[in-house]
Motif scaffolding. Structure first.
Motif, mmCIF file in Angstrom:
data_model
loop_
_atom_site.group_PDB
_atom_site.id
_atom_site.type_symbol
_atom_site.label_atom_id
_atom_site.label_comp_id
_atom_site.label_asym_id
_atom_site.label_seq_id
_atom_site.Cartn_x
_atom_site.Cartn_y
_atom_site.Cartn_z
ATOM 1 N N ARG A 107 19.156 -2.932 61.971
ATOM 2 C CA ARG A 107 20.182 -2.153 61.276
ATOM 3 C C ARG A 107 20.217 -2.437 59.778
ATOM 4 O O ARG A 107 20.377 -1.537 58.958
ATOM 5 C CB ARG A 107 21.558 -2.455 61.894
ATOM 6 N N CYS B 3 17.302 -0.505 58.079
ATOM 7 C CA CYS B 3 17.211 0.929 58.349
ATOM 8 C C CYS B 3 17.811 1.751 57.207
ATOM 9 O O CYS B 3 18.822 1.382 56.617
ATOM 10 C CB CYS B 3 17.946 1.233 59.658
ATOM 11 N N CYS C 205 21.712 -2.720 67.052
ATOM 12 C CA CYS C 205 20.347 -2.481 66.569
ATOM 13 C C CYS C 205 19.751 -3.729 65.920
ATOM 14 O O CYS C 205 20.370 -4.355 65.049
ATOM 15 C CB CYS C 205 20.349 -1.326 65.575
ATOM 16 N N PHE D 146 18.969 4.866 57.570
ATOM 17 C CA PHE D 146 19.861 5.902 58.124
ATOM 18 C C PHE D 146 21.223 5.843 57.439
ATOM 19 O O PHE D 146 21.929 4.851 57.516
ATOM 20 C CB PHE D 146 20.004 5.681 59.627
ATOM 21 N N ARG E 185 14.800 8.720 60.627
ATOM 22 C CA ARG E 185 16.102 8.105 60.339
ATOM 23 C C ARG E 185 15.926 6.786 59.586
ATOM 24 O O ARG E 185 16.611 6.508 58.610
ATOM 25 C CB ARG E 185 16.851 7.821 61.640
ATOM 26 N N SER E 186 15.028 5.973 60.075
ATOM 27 C CA SER E 186 14.893 4.606 59.572
ATOM 28 C C SER E 186 14.080 4.510 58.293
ATOM 29 O O SER E 186 14.286 3.602 57.490
ATOM 30 C CB SER E 186 14.236 3.731 60.638
ATOM 31 N N CYS F 127 18.539 3.851 69.220
ATOM 32 C CA CYS F 127 18.654 4.874 68.172
ATOM 33 C C CYS F 127 18.711 6.262 68.817
ATOM 34 O O CYS F 127 17.860 7.120 68.590
ATOM 35 C CB CYS F 127 17.481 4.766 67.204
ATOM 36 N N ASP G 88 23.956 7.459 58.055
ATOM 37 C CA ASP G 88 25.161 7.572 58.891
ATOM 38 C C ASP G 88 25.270 6.445 59.913
ATOM 39 O O ASP G 88 25.802 6.632 61.004
ATOM 40 C CB ASP G 88 25.141 8.918 59.625
ATOM 41 N N LYS G 89 24.779 5.277 59.556
ATOM 42 C CA LYS G 89 24.902 4.139 60.471
ATOM 43 C C LYS G 89 26.368 3.913 60.797
ATOM 44 O O LYS G 89 27.195 3.799 59.903
ATOM 45 C CB LYS G 89 24.316 2.865 59.824
ATOM 46 N N ASN G 90 26.664 3.883 62.103
ATOM 47 C CA ASN G 90 28.074 3.679 62.472
ATOM 48 C C ASN G 90 28.405 2.197 62.477
ATOM 49 O O ASN G 90 27.543 1.326 62.606
ATOM 50 C CB ASN G 90 28.366 4.321 63.842
ATOM 51 N N CYS H 286 24.187 1.577 66.662
ATOM 52 C CA CYS H 286 23.809 0.836 65.450
ATOM 53 C C CYS H 286 24.283 -0.615 65.477
ATOM 54 O O CYS H 286 23.610 -1.502 64.952
ATOM 55 C CB CYS H 286 24.343 1.556 64.211
#
Length: 214
Positions: free
Chosen positions: A204, A207, A201, A209, A151-152, A191, A211-213, A198
Motif C-alpha cells: 500500500r 502503490c 495490502c 492508486f 492502479r499501482s 486489489c 483512491d486508496k481507502n 487497501c
C-alpha cells in the motif's frame, strides 16, 4: 493514468510478494499440458472455482485429446454446462483436440504461435500454458493484472498487450517467472475491482492508486 513506477519501487513490491508466497500457484486444476489448455480455455468469463467443479469428473475420463474426441461434444457439454458460454467452448475443445491429434501427434505444442492457432486459445491462454507447464516467463494479462498494473503503477498500459509489454520491460527478470501469478492473486483477493482491501495490502505504501481507502 498513473505514472509507471521506477525500478527500485517495483523491485521492493515483488520482493514483498516473494517473501509472502515464494511459489505462487495457478488455481486451475489440471493433470497435464492438455488438461491445462482445456481448463484455461474454459475459464474465459468464468471463475477458476467454477471451472474446477466442472472438470473434476471430466478430466478423470478425458485427459488426452483422443479421449476427449471419443467422449464427444454432447457428453462434454453435460460436464461443462454450468460454465458460461459452454456450447461454444465445447465446440472449441473438440476442434482443438482434433487438431492436436491430427497435426501434433496428440501432444500440446510449446510455441505461442502454435498454441494461439488452436480454436478458443488466445494470447492469454497461450501465455498461461507456457508459464505454468513449461515454466517460461510469459505474462498472461487478465482483468486482475490489468487493474493492479494500472492502479499501482507496476505495469501501466492502455490495453492488455501494452500491460504485458510493461511487465516484460519493467519487472526484474528474477521475478518474471512468478510475476503474473503474484499479480493475479493480489488482484483477485486484495486489489479487487470493488472495495479494494487497501488496509490489508502488502504494498500500500508503494502503490500509486489515488483512491486508496483508509
Amino acid at each position: 493514468m498513473v505514472k509507471q513506477l521506477d525500478y527500485k519501487t517495483i523491485r521492493e513490491i515483488f520482493t514483498r510478494f516473494q517473501e509472502a508466497e515464494a511459489e505462487p500457484k495457478g488455481e486451475l486444476d489440471h493433470v497435464n499440458a492438455y488438461t491445462l489448455v482445456v481448463a484455461v480455455a474454459l475459464s474465459a468469463q468464468a471463475t477458476d472455482k467454477g471451472v474446477n467443479r466442472a472438470t473434476a469428473e471430466l478430466f478423470k475420463i478425458a485427459d488426452t485429446p483422443q479421449k476427449m474426441l471419443e467422449l464427444g461434444e454432447e457428453q462434454l457439454i453435460e460436464h461443462i454446462k454450468t460454465i458460461g458460454l459452454y456450447r461454444n467452448k465445447a465446440k472449441n475443445v473438440i476442434k482443438l483436440s482434433k487438431i492436436l491429434v491430427d497435426d501434433y501427434g496428440g501432444e500440446v505444442p510449446n510455441s505461442r504461435a502454435a498454441l494461439e492457432s488452436l480454436p478458443g486459445v488466445g494470447r492469454k491462454t497461450a501465455n498461461v500454458v507456457l508459464n505454468m507447464w513449461w515454466h517460461y516467463p510469459s505474462q498472461a494479462v487478465d482483468t486482475h493484472i490489468f487493474r493492479f498494473g494500472n492502479r499501482s503503477g507496476v505495469a501501466v498500459g492502455k490495453d492488455v498487450v501494452a500491460v504485458e509489454r510493461a511487465i516484460e520491460d519493467h519487472i526484474p527478470v528474477d521475478f518474471s517467472l512468478h510475476a503474473h501469478h503474484w499479480m493475479i492473486l493480489h488482484g483477485r483477493y486484495t486489489c479487487t475491482a470493488r472495495k479494494p482491501k487497501c488496509a490489508a495490502c502488502l504494498v500500500r505504501d508503494l502503490c500509486m492508486f489515488e483512491d486508496k481507502n483508509l
